[in-house]
Scaffold this motif. Structure first.
Motif, PDB file in Angstrom:
ATOM      1  N   LEU A 154       0.814  -1.215   0.000  1.00 41.76           N
ATOM      2  CA  LEU A 154       0.000   0.000   0.000  1.00 41.76           C
ATOM      3  C   LEU A 154       0.846   1.261   0.000  1.00 41.76           C
ATOM      4  O   LEU A 154       0.464   2.266  -0.615  1.00 41.76           O
ATOM      5  N   LEU A 155       1.994   1.249   0.650  1.00 37.93           N
ATOM      6  CA  LEU A 155       2.848   2.439   0.643  1.00 37.93           C
ATOM      7  C   LEU A 155       3.342   2.726  -0.769  1.00 37.93           C
ATOM      8  O   LEU A 155       3.333   3.880  -1.222  1.00 37.93           O
ATOM      9  N   ALA A 156       3.750   1.689  -1.493  1.00 36.03           N
ATOM     10  CA  ALA A 156       4.206   1.875  -2.871  1.00 36.03           C
ATOM     11  C   ALA A 156       3.070   2.388  -3.750  1.00 36.03           C
ATOM     12  O   ALA A 156       3.273   3.269  -4.603  1.00 36.03           O
ATOM     13  N   VAL A 157       1.881   1.856  -3.552  1.00 36.99           N
ATOM     14  CA  VAL A 157       0.724   2.303  -4.328  1.00 36.99           C
ATOM     15  C   VAL A 157       0.430   3.772  -4.057  1.00 36.99           C
ATOM     16  O   VAL A 157       0.169   4.560  -4.982  1.00 36.99           O
ATOM     17  N   MET A 158       0.473   4.155  -2.791  1.00 37.79           N
ATOM     18  CA  MET A 158       0.200   5.543  -2.433  1.00 37.79           C
ATOM     19  C   MET A 158       1.276   6.479  -2.986  1.00 37.79           C
ATOM     20  O   MET A 158       0.968   7.605  -3.404  1.00 37.79           O
ATOM     21  N   ARG A 159       2.501   6.035  -3.007  1.00 41.26           N
ATOM     22  CA  ARG A 159       3.562   6.864  -3.579  1.00 41.26           C
ATOM     23  C   ARG A 159       3.322   7.122  -5.058  1.00 41.26           C
ATOM     24  O   ARG A 159       3.631   8.200  -5.574  1.00 41.26           O
TER      25      ARG A 159
END
Length: 287
Positions: A154-159
């Motif tokens: 999810l962090l990569a997606v949000m970035r």
């Protein structure tokens, strides 16, 4: 500044209780373009936001156990049992990581660890929550689109989304804008304002400094930039101290509501809610 229920701003409150108070304060404050007790949309009213605040309270109390993705999904599910329209997807996305920080850890130092533990399962749950909430104006993207199966945490997606969505930017920047706004709620500028004015002031500051993602998605970048310009002009006119600033604010409110609720600065309101949560959690919101 005199806050309602200021005696509740202590460490004995649970995450869900803080969230419910933050949501209620934000929804109650009369801000330009937003729903509040004196202004509704055709499909959304003040009572819907209060129902949403009550719905997410027990879920956020379990954020540390559930994890961020499942917390967001359960918040949306519980809200949809009471309200047929999206009222708090952005709020859930912001509050879930904050509520997951252990109670003995300060938010600024603990939020990074929560974000760094996010997984593909968190992405999968958040994608389901977004589809269930059906927020307007999402469109399609080439990679990690919410209509598809995620392959990144999810962090990569949000970035990936941080340059076009202010909620996603909080994940990418360790909630920098949220913490900044929370400091303004208890800082020298807000110190001489009543609680509703302090919330309104922070709302205008966020709008002036960061284009609202919802307006940009629904109406395009030109309208989002115009909203920022108008908010900055109101602050430059020394709102709320001068009659001219109140005139500009009234004109701004009319302009925001002129096209249904497509210019609703909803993302800005979500960040204000998260900032109120932070101020309650850190004990800086006092009488």
């Amino acid at each position: 500044m005199s806050w309602p229920l200021a005696n509740l701003a202590d460490m004995r409150l649970s995450p869900g209780q803080r969230a419910m108070i933050a949501c209620t304060l934000e929804a109650t404050a009369r801000k330009p373009g937003n729903v509040h007790p004196g202004a509704s949309f055709a499909d959304l009213c003040y009572a819907d936001f209060l129902a949403g605040a009550a719905a997410i309270r027990p879920v956020l109390d379990r954020a540390g156990e559930l994890g961020v993705g499942r917390t967001v999904l359960e918040c949306v599910r519980e809200t949809r049992r009471l309200v047929p329209t999206n009222v708090n997807l952005g709020i859930a996305l912001l509050l879930a990581p904050l509520a997951a920080v252990p109670p003995d850890v300060r938010l600024r130092s603990g939020i990074g660890e929560v974000l760094n533990r996010l997984t593909v399962d968190d992405s999968r749950a958040v994608y389901e929550a977004i589809r269930l909430a059906s927020p307007g104006g999402l469109g399609r993207v080439a990679e990690q689109d919410v209509a598809d199966e995620p392959t990144e945490d999810l962090l990569a997606v949000m970035r990936r989304a941080a340059d076009r969505d202010l909620v996603a930017r909080q994940y990418a920047d360790n909630f920098e804008q949220v913490f900044w706004t929370a400091s303004r709620l208890s800082g020298p500028i807000a110190a001489h304002l009543e609680w509703e004015q302090a919330i309104g002031f922070c709302h205008l500051e966020l709008l002036a400094n960061y284009s609202d993602s919802f307006i940009a998605r629904k109406r395009g970048p030109a309208d989002a930039e115009e909203a920022a310009r108008r908010a900055a002009a109101i602050l430059a006119a020394e709102w709320p101290a001068t009659p001219d600033s109140h005139r500009l604010l009234s004109e701004f409110d009319t302009w925001l509501r002129a096209v249904g609720h497509e210019r609703n600065p909803g993302t800005t309101a979500d960040l204000v809610t998260a900032s109120l949560f932070v101020a309650l959690r850190e004990g800086t919101m006092t009488a």
